[in-house]
Design an enzyme around this catalytic site. Structure first.
Site, short mmCIF file in Angstrom:
data_model
loop_
_atom_site.label_atom_id
_atom_site.label_comp_id
_atom_site.label_asym_id
_atom_site.label_seq_id
_atom_site.Cartn_x
_atom_site.Cartn_y
_atom_site.Cartn_z
CG ASP A 1 -2.01 1.02 1.17
OD1 ASP A 1 -2.16 1.67 0.12
OD2 ASP A 1 -2.74 1.16 2.17
CG ASP B 1 -3.28 3.80 -3.40
OD1 ASP B 1 -4.22 3.05 -3.74
OD2 ASP B 1 -3.35 4.58 -2.44
CD GLU B 2 -5.55 -0.92 -1.35
OE1 GLU B 2 -5.20 -1.67 -0.42
OE2 GLU B 2 -6.57 -0.21 -1.31
#
Length: 361
Positions: A15, A109-110
């Site tokens: 993350d 983003d993860e």
């Protein structure tokens, strides 16, 4: 993980730390060390992402911009640059691919990575996570946090334990005891309304949840009861799915005070519509069906949907459709405690030149 656990899945949840805001601070030195909000403006809209300097003032994603500015008068609003975020995301994905092809992106983003068998034959997942985070820093200049465990549920929780720029591991031996001590409101997939219902039933922690029978949980939570029964024991057998097809994108909010007036309900729909469209833009997809979810004070729930012929791409379009569905429910005989907006009948956004990269996060 030790040798005795070699046959157990090794899953990493990566993350990025304050991703959008961190990209903006990286590219604009004047923003470094200052409270930054991506999205919205001082007058309207909602915050898409906040730097850690802004978070110290209680500024979070999905917070109305007016409230964010009130909490942090020095807050700097920056327009989002999704083309840049997608390009950086591609770089991060390339780092992941150096170790495994089993990558399940969740957003820009993860992502989950299954490194049980990995390309570099590294034995320890914690070592892989360390290498990946260092490599991301080298390539992008950004910090990432990671969680390592034997299942997706615990890997995701672990990635939050040492943020920012840290990592944590929850081994199979640690799993059941860790879940037992965890507050149910921190369980991924347990929202505020469900957590409140659990608390009314005397369920505050994972241990309380584990003490309930499968029948009890199914009676009170329907299909989700089976899921709560398993994760309360640290059991999550979901595999990392690199080609997972998203069927819908949604957002919802539970209110501290029940809503009775149409105007108040309309005001709550705007940030939900914006959040849904922001996620759709992240994934370069659009949809043709908008669904409104309403949960009343007595927990009675209903949904209303409407499909259109052309793909819906803007928050204004989503909001208009959701509002039309909402108006049909007023005047309401009882208070509304939750509203949700979902976009479905998804398809690749042909207006984007990067449609072929939809498998990326």
């Amino acid at each position: 993980m030790d040798e005795a656990e070699a046959t157990i899945r090794k899953i990493i949840h990566v993350d990025m730390d304050a991703f959008y805001a961190s990209v903006e601070q990286r590219d604009n030195p004047d923003l470094r060390g200052k409270p930054v909000a991506v999205g919205g403006s001082a007058a309207r809209g909602v915050v898409a992402a906040a730097s850690y300097e802004a978070r110290a003032f209680g500024v979070r994603s999905a917070l109305p911009s007016v409230t964010a500015k009130r909490r942090c008068p020095d807050l700097i609003f920056v327009k989002p640059r999704f083309d840049v975020y997608r390009a950086v995301s591609q770089q991060i994905h390339d780092v992941f691919a150096e170790h495994t092809d089993l990558i399940e992106p969740l957003s820009l983003d993860e992502a989950y990575l299954d490194v049980t068998e990995n390309k570099q034959n590294i034995e320890f997942a914690t070592e892989i996570a360390t290498i990946i985070r260092a490599r991301i820093k080298e390539v992008t200049g950004l910090n990432a946090s990671a969680g390592i465990s034997y299942c997706k549920f615990l890997a995701k929780i672990a990635s939050d334990l040492n943020k920012p720029n840290g990592q944590a591991v929850i081994t199979p031996k640690m799993g059941p005891a860790f879940v037992a001590e965890l507050a149910v409101k921190k369980f991924h997939g347990v929202g505020p309304a469900t957590a409140e219902k659990m608390q009314r039933l005397g369920i505050e922690t994972g241990a309380d949840l584990r003490d309930k029978s499968l029948t009890f949980l199914r009676d009170n939570f329907g299909k989700s009861g089976s899921w709560y029964y398993r994760i309360s024991r640290g059991i999550d057998e979901r595999p990392v799915q690199p080609n997972r097809e998203r069927k819908s994108i949604g957002a919802e909010d539970t209110f501290a005070v029940d809503i009775f007036e149409l105007e108040a309900a309309k005001a709550e729909l705007l940030p939900l519509a914006e959040k849904v469209c922001r996620h759709a833009a992240n994934k370069q997809i659009s949809g043709r069906t908008v669904t409104l979810k309403v949960k009343y004070a007595d927990f009675h729930q209903l949904t209303r949907s409407r499909s259109v012929s052309a793909p819906v791409r803007s928050s204004e379009e989503v909001l208009e459709i959701a509002l039309n569905l909402l108006r049909e429910l007023f005047p309401t005989p009882k208070g509304i405690r939750l509203l949700g907006v979902t976009l479905s009948s998804l398809q690749a956004d042909e207006s984007s030149p990067e449609t072929s990269q939809m498998s990326l996060f």
